[in-house]
Design an enzyme around this catalytic site. Structure first.
Site, short mmCIF file in Angstrom:
data_model
loop_
_atom_site.label_atom_id
_atom_site.label_comp_id
_atom_site.label_asym_id
_atom_site.label_seq_id
_atom_site.Cartn_x
_atom_site.Cartn_y
_atom_site.Cartn_z
N GLU A 84 0.80 -1.22 0.00
CA GLU A 84 0.00 0.00 0.00
C GLU A 84 0.84 1.28 0.00
OE1 GLU A 84 -0.58 -2.59 2.00
OE2 GLU A 84 -2.52 -3.33 1.30
N HIS A 91 -11.19 -3.80 9.42
CA HIS A 91 -11.81 -3.64 8.09
C HIS A 91 -13.10 -2.84 8.17
CE1 HIS A 91 -9.09 -6.96 7.16
NE2 HIS A 91 -9.40 -6.88 5.88
#
Lengths: 323, 317
Positions: free
Chosen positions: A57, A126
């Protein structure tokens, strides 16, 4: 058209009109992303426009930023907003600052798509709603559409904007549909929308909160309570003028979001209204957000900590009961 | 071009950087330059050697110790001095300073205040070059201090995976800020590159000719193959981590030995031995002094950007 399909349509239309628009992200190619938003675009535009990135990322956003400095318009998918934590240097120290610290020589036309929110039981890593972090950083624009029509318009506007835009997508909205909007209500960056006009109290919200507010409006109408709903659509810069106009009409306000309440978007709006809207207030400003705890895995525990229309109705009634 | 002419050009280029940094150091000490500046004295041969083979369309992302890297790429001296003095005539209008100096007109994608920050920027620029298909390349300047950063791993993997035309240029000065690098990184850059099937090259920075010869070969290969390569050059850091750092953590004997390994003095001896008159070298020195003083005066004459203009820079319109 669903919210997810609207985002895909906006990406496709932007890619057709400008060949410097490229997509970058993990599993966005053949897999189409975990929510299917980019599905089919690899086949249509090829692997030079739809770049399926390794799971890295920091490099994902960092290289998108480098490409943006060199004239490309990357639209990056950060699979879950939680994963943006791994790319914060690129977002906060680099992309957000470039136009300023380089004296206007470079702009960063980059969109960072990221899915926030709970209710699909993925646990603490999440489900976070971190939009307030990004709204705090000078140089970033933060948007969060609440329906398909806005999702399309805001994505097109975000891609055309020369600044880095954090484009927050709510997971529970991907499969929802909305009617097309007429031209005068087309979403623009920085402009909120009156979803429902009312006189008794203003509910300022965005993302999933808009549906909670609509549900609340229906329930409260039974008791003769007439609420006004404002969808911010853009969180940074938020539409202060629209909210102030509403406050001058209703004199009472509740700010509702899925993110944790403390130090959040609602905190900023409340502080600002307490300053510039003080004389228009007839009751304390109420914020309704998630409890100060991570998202629990167990569905019952998770939903207990999140706002919903029932909690919103209660908050509205409490503010209205203030003499 | 004869070899001696080339050597004289490189001598002038390295002296120019050294003299600029000496002037910067004095201006910093006098309070004319605020904040941190990180001197690249002792490391000039790397940027000078590399930049000979870069075009204006090639891009570089540089480190916090990036004065040499930026000047060698073509940064105008008056704009450099003005930027570091916080003036409007700086390339970044005084909003960036030494750690954020950038110049879009020469492909300088910014110095970076974050260790390893240059790496993904160069990788992203290399991606843009590949998509453009015009045969340009990006240089990621970084130091040995960045080897312990995770972003290095991510970027070399990506560039190898996607065959991006990126030169990973490690200026290894042996110091990771205030600590010896061997106390910070247990790996080996050569083996690291090999693990990703990326070609690796090494030379001593003492001899600018060695850097130049290798640079020509490496840069040519990157343009031809569009594959990344790693080039590690060992150099010495004469000054501290930043100006004003007395380097009390360094052994004085080691530091003196480091300062004796000076690429400029090394080339000067070579030129004198070759028969170049000392007066020619002295003339270069005089010309550079004049150029630098003119640049400093231009910088001093520049105002500071207005507060309103600075605020208007936060967002592009």
């Amino acid at each position: 058209m669903t919210y997810g399909e609207a985002i895909r349509a906006a990406l496709r239309d932007a890619m057709c009109s400008d060949d410097h628009v490229i997509l970058m992200g993990e599993d966005i190619g053949v897999a189409g992303g975990p929510f299917g938003v980019t599905s089919g675009l690899l086949g249509e535009f090829g692997d030079q426009r739809v770049l399926d990135f390794p799971v890295s990322e920091a490099a994902l956003v960092g290289t998108a930023y480098g490409a943006a400095l060199c004239g490309y318009k990357p639209v990056v998918e950060i699979m879950f907003m939680d994963f943006a934590t791994l790319a914060m240097d690129a977002i906060v120290n680099q992309a957000a600052k470039a136009h300023f610290m380089f004296g206007g020589q470079f702009s960063v036309p980059m969109v960072l798509r990221m899915a926030h929110g709970g209710d699909i039981h993925l646990g603490a890593q999440h489900a976070q709603c971190l939009e307030a972090w990004f709204a705090h950083i000078p140089g970033l624009i933060v948007v969060c559409p609440s329906d398909a029509a806005d999702a399309y318009d805001l994505m097109r506007a975000a891609i055309e904007n020369p600044n880095p835009v954090v484009f927050v997508e709510n997971k529970t909205l991907y499969r929802t549909t909305s009617a097309p909007r007429n031209a005068e209500n087309k979403a623009e960056l920085g402009r909120g929308r009156i979803v429902l006009s009312g006189n008794d109290i203003s509910v300022v919200t965005y993302g999933a909160g808009v549906q909670w507010a609509k549900d609340s409006a229906a329930n409260l109408a039974v008791d003769g309570i007439d609420i006004e709903i404002i969808d911010l659509r853009t969180i940074q810069p938020w539409d202060e003028a629209l909210v102030l106009r509403s406050l001058r009409k209703t004199h009472r306000i509740v700010i509702c979001h899925e993110a944790v309440t403390g130090f959040g978007v609602g905190a900023e709006i409340a502080a600002r209204l307490a300053d510039v809207g003080f004389s228009d207030l007839r009751a304390p400003i109420r914020r309704l957000g998630a409890d100060h705890m991570p998202a629990a895995y167990s569905p019952k525990l998770e939903s207990h900590s999140r706002p919903d229309s029932e909690k919103l109705c209660r908050a509205i009634k409490e503010v209205l009961s203030y003499a | 071009m004869s070899e001696i002419t080339e050597l004289l050009q490189m001598y002038r280029a390295m002296c120019r950087i050294r003299k600029v940094e000496e002037r910067l150091s004095a201006l910093h000490k006098a309070g004319d330059i605020p904040g941190f500046i990180h001197s690249s004295m002792g490391q000039e041969s790397v940027a000078v050697g590399i930049s000979r083979y870069l075009t204006v369309r090639d891009t570089i992302a540089v480190t916090h110790r990036g004065h040499a890297q930026s000047i060698a790429k073509g940064l105008a001296l008056s704009a450099l001095f003005a930027e570091l003095m916080g003036r409007e005539a700086g390339t970044c209008r005084g909003l960036g300073g030494s750690m954020h100096i950038a110049d879009s007109s020469i492909g300088l994608l910014g110095a970076n205040g974050i260790v390893g920050g240059s790496l993904p920027i160069a990788a992203g620029s290399a991606l843009a070059h590949k998509l453009d298909g015009a045969g340009n390349l990006a240089v990621a300047y970084f130091g040995d201090g960045a080897l312990a950063e995770g972003i290095f791993h991510e970027c070399i993997n990506l560039c190898a995976l996607w065959s991006l035309p990126c030169l990973f240029l490690c200026e290894n000065n042996g110091w990771s800020e205030f600590s010896p690098s061997d106390e910070q990184f247990s790996g080996d850059l050569k083996k690291f590159a090999a693990a990703f099937n990326v070609a690796y090259h090494f030379t001593e920075g003492l001899d600018v000719s060695a850097v130049t010869q290798m640079a020509e070969h490496i840069i040519d290969a990157i343009r031809t193959t569009s594959k990344p390569q790693v080039f590690e050059v060992s150099v010495e850091r004469f000054h501290g981590h930043y100006e004003g750092d007395a380097q009390a953590y360094r052994d004085p004997v080691e530091l003196a030995a480091a300062r004796a390994r000076d690429p400029i003095a090394h080339l000067r001896e070579h030129l004198l031995a070759f028969g170049i008159a000392a007066s020619i070298l002295a003339q270069i020195d005089v010309e550079l002094t004049v150029e630098i003083e003119i640049a400093v005066n231009v910088a001093r004459a520049s105002p500071v950007l207005s507060t309103n203009d600075a605020f208007a820079m936060v967002y592009a319109s």
